[in-house]
Design a protein around this motif. Structure first.
Motif, PDB file in Angstrom:
ATOM      1  N   PRO A  19       0.826  -1.212   0.000  1.00 59.95           N
ATOM      2  CA  PRO A  19       0.000   0.000   0.000  1.00 59.95           C
ATOM      3  C   PRO A  19       0.860   1.261   0.000  1.00 59.95           C
ATOM      4  O   PRO A  19       1.870   1.332   0.705  1.00 59.95           O
ATOM      5  N   GLN A  20       0.466   2.241  -0.795  1.00 62.29           N
ATOM      6  CA  GLN A  20       1.243   3.472  -0.902  1.00 62.29           C
ATOM      7  C   GLN A  20       1.397   4.174   0.440  1.00 62.29           C
ATOM      8  O   GLN A  20       2.457   4.724   0.746  1.00 62.29           O
ATOM      9  N   LEU A  86       4.506  -2.848  12.813  1.00 57.53           N
ATOM     10  CA  LEU A  86       3.106  -3.129  12.588  1.00 57.53           C
ATOM     11  C   LEU A  86       2.655  -2.717  11.194  1.00 57.53           C
ATOM     12  O   LEU A  86       1.775  -3.358  10.601  1.00 57.53           O
ATOM     13  N   ILE A  87       3.245  -1.655  10.651  1.00 58.15           N
ATOM     14  CA  ILE A  87       2.939  -1.257   9.273  1.00 58.15           C
ATOM     15  C   ILE A  87       3.377  -2.352   8.310  1.00 58.15           C
ATOM     16  O   ILE A  87       2.658  -2.713   7.369  1.00 58.15           O
ATOM     17  N   MET A  88       4.563  -2.909   8.529  1.00 60.35           N
ATOM     18  CA  MET A  88       5.046  -3.991   7.678  1.00 60.35           C
ATOM     19  C   MET A  88       4.158  -5.226   7.816  1.00 60.35           C
ATOM     20  O   MET A  88       3.807  -5.871   6.828  1.00 60.35           O
ATOM     21  N   LEU A  92       1.958  -6.980   4.703  1.00 60.96           N
ATOM     22  CA  LEU A  92       2.354  -8.282   4.175  1.00 60.96           C
ATOM     23  C   LEU A  92       1.468  -9.442   4.613  1.00 60.96           C
ATOM     24  O   LEU A  92       1.522 -10.515   4.013  1.00 60.96           O
ATOM     25  N   SER A  93       0.660  -9.243   5.631  1.00 60.94           N
ATOM     26  CA  SER A  93      -0.068 -10.381   6.196  1.00 60.94           C
ATOM     27  C   SER A  93      -1.010 -11.029   5.184  1.00 60.94           C
ATOM     28  O   SER A  93      -1.140 -12.258   5.149  1.00 60.94           O
ATOM     29  N   ASP A  94      -1.670 -10.230   4.342  1.00 61.77           N
ATOM     30  CA  ASP A  94      -2.578 -10.813   3.354  1.00 61.77           C
ATOM     31  C   ASP A  94      -1.831 -11.714   2.378  1.00 61.77           C
ATOM     32  O   ASP A  94      -2.318 -12.773   1.976  1.00 61.77           O
ATOM     33  N   TYR A 137      14.613  -7.199  11.134  1.00 62.81           N
ATOM     34  CA  TYR A 137      13.193  -7.552  11.267  1.00 62.81           C
ATOM     35  C   TYR A 137      12.534  -7.635   9.895  1.00 62.81           C
ATOM     36  O   TYR A 137      11.856  -8.623   9.572  1.00 62.81           O
ATOM     37  N   PHE A 138      12.739  -6.621   9.073  1.00 63.95           N
ATOM     38  CA  PHE A 138      12.055  -6.568   7.780  1.00 63.95           C
ATOM     39  C   PHE A 138      12.566  -7.633   6.817  1.00 63.95           C
ATOM     40  O   PHE A 138      11.789  -8.265   6.101  1.00 63.95           O
ATOM     41  N   ALA A 139      13.875  -7.845   6.801  1.00 61.19           N
ATOM     42  CA  ALA A 139      14.437  -8.881   5.928  1.00 61.19           C
ATOM     43  C   ALA A 139      13.949 -10.259   6.367  1.00 61.19           C
ATOM     44  O   ALA A 139      13.665 -11.126   5.533  1.00 61.19           O
ATOM     45  N   GLY A 140      13.837 -10.457   7.670  1.00 58.17           N
ATOM     46  CA  GLY A 140      13.316 -11.726   8.176  1.00 58.17           C
ATOM     47  C   GLY A 140      11.868 -11.942   7.780  1.00 58.17           C
ATOM     48  O   GLY A 140      11.465 -13.052   7.407  1.00 58.17           O
ATOM     49  N   LEU A 141      11.081 -10.886   7.846  1.00 59.48           N
ATOM     50  CA  LEU A 141       9.673 -10.978   7.481  1.00 59.48           C
ATOM     51  C   LEU A 141       9.502 -11.326   6.006  1.00 59.48           C
ATOM     52  O   LEU A 141       8.554 -12.022   5.622  1.00 59.48           O
ATOM     53  N   LEU A 142      10.437 -10.875   5.181  1.00 58.51           N
ATOM     54  CA  LEU A 142      10.308 -11.008   3.728  1.00 58.51           C
ATOM     55  C   LEU A 142      11.128 -12.129   3.106  1.00 58.51           C
ATOM     56  O   LEU A 142      11.001 -12.384   1.905  1.00 58.51           O
ATOM     57  N   CYS A 143      11.967 -12.798   3.883  1.00 58.37           N
ATOM     58  CA  CYS A 143      12.981 -13.668   3.273  1.00 58.37           C
ATOM     59  C   CYS A 143      12.388 -14.779   2.409  1.00 58.37           C
ATOM     60  O   CYS A 143      13.006 -15.196   1.429  1.00 58.37           O
ATOM     61  N   ASP A 144      11.186 -15.261   2.726  1.00 58.05           N
ATOM     62  CA  ASP A 144      10.591 -16.353   1.952  1.00 58.05           C
ATOM     63  C   ASP A 144       9.428 -15.902   1.078  1.00 58.05           C
ATOM     64  O   ASP A 144       8.625 -16.728   0.632  1.00 58.05           O
TER      65      ASP A 144
END
Length: 280
Positions: A19-20, A86-88, A92-94, A137-144
């Protein structure tokens, strides 16, 4: 349907962008000149994000006695670090909650793995004073995140064949398809205009020694990701077939004893985090 490498890259580009309002808010948080008022005005342009932030601030998790009525108040109560996370999570949760039939992962399992990896990566950064808390934190959330696209290939692949069990899953991805889920994840992160450090760490989170100028971040994500595998969270058809690179432990100054202690900490923190994230 068969997919070529180019088609997979194209499929990655079809994933909805972040989201923008979330992208602008994250950029403001990273800016030293930003203020709570500016950040609140950006978050306020997204009704769903606004609702989430206010709900988080007013949740029993924070134990506030008086009701938080504005986004700016919520930012002050939560702090920028929590708001950023929480924004991240909201963004990404959806994506990460979807079932991945190619990996034989039910809905929500990739999300739990991602959240635990993010929490674990940040814990490692804090404990060993690496000073990369947010990036970790962000790289971990996105790594997969590449698995969202890559699983389409696995739907038509018999990964129980003997040759798939003789090598790491990453090697078999490359040998059979010319690309692996980490490479696709990096491409998705690049298309979402995320910093190069995150793109590189995602691309090499299974081989941190290949991350050039971002080896420390990649090593942090690698160990956090392995920790979630040890806990059995997000284990699909690929199972445990991603070996731990001991060089990553050395790069972080961790021992095996540190790793097992870390796994226990992550399990505790993940339970607490799920209470916060799953507010309904």
């Amino acid at each position: 349907m068969k997919y070529s490498v180019d088609q997979l890259i194209a499929e990655a580009g079809k994933l909805p962008p972040m989201p923008q309002a979330a992208l602008k808010a994250l950029a403001l948080i990273r800016s030293p000149d930003s203020s709570a008022a500016n950040l609140a005005s950006v978050i306020g342009t997204d009704q769903v994000l606004t609702t989430h932030v206010l709900r988080w601030a007013n949740s029993a998790f924070y134990g506030m006695e008086s009701r938080i009525a504005t986004v700016q108040q919520a930012i002050v109560v939560l702090g920028l670090d929590i708001v950023q996370e929480l924004i991240m999570n909201y963004s990404l949760s959806d994506h990460l909650n979807k079932p991945l039939p190619g990996y034989i992962l039910p809905g929500g399992e990739l999300w739990r793995h991602a959240l635990g990896t993010a929490i674990g990566a940040k814990l490692i950064s804090k404990r060993f004073r690496l000073k990369i808390d947010d990036e970790a934190y962000f790289a971990g959330l996105l790594c997969d995140v590449g698995k969202l696209v890559f699983e389409k290939l696995l739907r038509e692949t018999d990964v129980n064949r003997i040759e798939w069990g003789q090598h790491s899953f990453l090697e078999m991805e490359r040998d059979n398809f010319g690309v692996d889920h980490a490479m696709l994840g990096a491409e998705i992160a690049r298309r979402w205009q995320l910093p190069e450090s995150l793109v590189t760490a995602i691309a090499h989170h299974h081989e941190p020694q290949m991350a050039q100028n971002h080896q420390l971040l990649a090593a942090t994500i690698h160990v956090a990701d392995v920790s979630m595998m040890i806990l059995g969270v997000g284990i699909g058809v690929d199972g445990l077939r991603y070996p731990l690179e001991e060089s990553a432990l050395k790069r972080l100054g961790m021992t095996w004893e540190d790793l097992f202690h870390h796994v226990e900490q992550v399990a505790e923190q993940l339970t607490k985090a799920k209470e916060l994230i799953n507010l309904g």
